[in-house]
Design a protein around this motif. Structure first.
Motif, PDB file in Angstrom:
ATOM      1  N   ASP A 331       0.850  -1.193   0.000  1.00 38.81           N
ATOM      2  CA  ASP A 331       0.000   0.000   0.000  1.00 38.81           C
ATOM      3  C   ASP A 331       0.886   1.244   0.000  1.00 38.81           C
ATOM      4  O   ASP A 331       1.119   1.870   1.037  1.00 38.81           O
ATOM      5  CB  ASP A 331      -0.924  -0.018   1.220  1.00 38.81           C
ATOM      6  N   ALA A 332       1.380   1.610  -1.174  1.00 37.65           N
ATOM      7  CA  ALA A 332       2.320   2.721  -1.281  1.00 37.65           C
ATOM      8  C   ALA A 332       1.693   4.054  -0.894  1.00 37.65           C
ATOM      9  O   ALA A 332       2.351   4.908  -0.299  1.00 37.65           O
ATOM     10  CB  ALA A 332       2.882   2.791  -2.698  1.00 37.65           C
ATOM     11  N   ASP A 333       0.427   4.266  -1.248  1.00 39.91           N
ATOM     12  CA  ASP A 333      -0.223   5.544  -0.929  1.00 39.91           C
ATOM     13  C   ASP A 333      -0.307   5.743   0.583  1.00 39.91           C
ATOM     14  O   ASP A 333      -0.004   6.828   1.092  1.00 39.91           O
ATOM     15  CB  ASP A 333      -1.624   5.600  -1.537  1.00 39.91           C
ATOM     16  N   ARG A 334      -0.728   4.707   1.295  1.00 36.30           N
ATOM     17  CA  ARG A 334      -0.808   4.822   2.755  1.00 36.30           C
ATOM     18  C   ARG A 334       0.594   5.020   3.343  1.00 36.30           C
ATOM     19  O   ARG A 334       0.788   5.806   4.269  1.00 36.30           O
ATOM     20  CB  ARG A 334      -1.466   3.589   3.368  1.00 36.30           C
ATOM     21  N   ARG A 336       3.199   6.486   2.036  1.00 33.81           N
ATOM     22  CA  ARG A 336       3.671   7.865   1.845  1.00 33.81           C
ATOM     23  C   ARG A 336       2.924   8.831   2.753  1.00 33.81           C
ATOM     24  O   ARG A 336       3.497   9.805   3.258  1.00 33.81           O
ATOM     25  CB  ARG A 336       3.530   8.264   0.383  1.00 33.81           C
ATOM     26  N   ALA A 337       1.656   8.573   2.987  1.00 31.00           N
ATOM     27  CA  ALA A 337       0.883   9.423   3.899  1.00 31.00           C
ATOM     28  C   ALA A 337       1.441   9.328   5.324  1.00 31.00           C
ATOM     29  O   ALA A 337       1.509  10.332   6.047  1.00 31.00           O
ATOM     30  CB  ALA A 337      -0.584   9.031   3.879  1.00 31.00           C
ATOM     31  N   LEU A 376       9.628   1.412  -1.516  1.00 30.82           N
ATOM     32  CA  LEU A 376       9.033   2.580  -2.166  1.00 30.82           C
ATOM     33  C   LEU A 376      10.060   3.240  -3.068  1.00 30.82           C
ATOM     34  O   LEU A 376      11.264   3.211  -2.791  1.00 30.82           O
ATOM     35  CB  LEU A 376       8.567   3.607  -1.125  1.00 30.82           C
TER      36      LEU A 376
END
Length: 378
Positions: A331-334, A336-337, A376
């Motif tokens: 889950d790259a988006d999570r 980075r968040a 990432l």
């Protein structure tokens, strides 16, 4: 002097005094005039790059002589901090800072067995026991630096320190070879800290100075962590390993002290170290933490082993750990968040430990310069 002139003179004095007081608050003088990072007002923090986070840590906590100062923890120095700064400086291609930090550690913390004393304060070593995570990180940093700057002396120093880790801080068990907590952990059952193991460091050191014990340590560390994660959703800060291979979570080092068996500021480093591994089996272990750590959004560092927060204090390293687990789970988006959340927490309330893991979190997860396989893209 007229009344208006007097008022202007008084106002000027007040403003000057306010500026001086402000500077005194922001400058924490630890004998070398070092300036600690100033807090950023809520709502104005911006995500950092790995270089920005790294520079904030080095500029805020490394004195001119190379001593890394825990400015928010009585101004002492620990071998862990020296190793963190060495890793960051090597990643940022900052040879000057690296040499000063390593030079200070070598001159002030070296033990006869080749490892480093873990704590220094008020001009002397106050606890000469070693800490295995610091030694492993410092050895890795030296080998990475030697390769980056084509300096065989640094590579040799890293390999020598790595051999000392194997000799002094590892033991064979029924699970395989494991990394003990340090030179003080000499009896069965051996005190271990699951967050000390670093598959990427083992890979770097094994390539620099082949030794069959590195492969044994790699397999043993993975096996020990798997046992702990089969018993609970999250790893504990501390555990102990018996010669038979039996593993059990403990309250504090060697089962002494502490505040109960829990996942907190030590254990939060485990997903970061395993998510950057080049072995899919290690990454899968880090990914197992993604679910338990995503049940709340407060970045709480202190939890029971099921994932329930034991307080509501947010932590930079907790946010970085959540990023690592999410990245390992794909889950790259999570991820980075969560890294952005770590930046914001550190900018709003700067601390030594938060600064170190804000920088290292981004570096380990996004940049292969330290020899890992980041999940990432940078």
């Amino acid at each position: 002097m007229g009344s208006r002139a007097l008022v202007r003179w008084l106002l000027s004095g007040v403003l000057l005094l306010a500026v001086v007081v402000g500077l005194v608050v922001l400058v924490r003088d630890d004998g070398a005039g070092a300036v600690a990072p100033a807090p950023v007002p809520d709502g104005s923090a911006q995500p950092w790059s790995a270089r920005q986070a790294g520079r904030a840590f080095l500029d805020g906590y490394v004195d001119p002589d190379g001593r890394v100062v825990r400015r928010d923890q009585d101004g002492d120095t620990v071998s862990e901090g020296q190793a963190y700064a060495m890793l960051v400086a090597a990643a940022l291609d900052d040879r000057g800072t690296f040499d000063r930090v390593w030079g200070w550690a070598r001159d002030h913390l070296s033990r006869p067995d080749g490892t480093l004393s873990w704590r220094w304060q008020d001009g002397r070593v106050v606890d000469d026991a070693s800490a295995a995570d610091a030694d492993l990180d410092a050895a890795r940093a030296l080998v990475v630096a030697g390769r980056r700057w084509e300096d065989p002396a640094l590579t040799s120093a890293g390999s020598t320190l790595g051999t000392a880790v194997l000799d002094v801080e590892t033991v064979p068990t029924g699970l395989g070879r494991v990394l003990t907590a340090g030179s003080w952990a000499t009896q069965d059952p051996w005190a271990v800290n699951p967050s000390y193991a670093s598959p990427a460091a083992v890979r770097v050191l094994a390539a620099a100075a082949p030794d069959p014990r590195w492969a044994e340590l790699d397999a043993g560390s993975r096996a020990m962590l798997a046992v702990l994660l089969d018993a609970a959703a999250l790893p504990p800060d501390w555990a102990q390993v018996h010669g038979s291979g039996r593993v059990e979570a403990t309250s504090g080092a060697a089962g002494r002290g502490g505040e109960g068996v829990r996942y907190s500021y030590d254990a939060t480093r485990m997903p970061l170290r395993y998510a950057e591994s080049c072995d899919p089996a290690d990454v899968a272990l880090a990914a197992r933490l993604a679910g338990p750590l995503s049940r709340t959004s407060g970045h709480e560092a202190v939890r029971d082993l099921g994932g329930t927060p034991l307080g509501d204090v947010p932590s930079v390293v907790a946010a970085a750990a959540e990023a690592a687990a999410a990245a390992a789970a794909g889950d790259a988006d999570r991820a980075r968040a969560q890294l952005a959340a770590a930046d914001q927490l550190q900018q709003q309330s700067p601390t030594y430990y938060g600064g170190a893991w804000d920088a290292l979190g981004r570096l380990l997860l996004t940049d292969p310069v330290l020899g890992g396989c980041p999940p990432l893209e940078g």
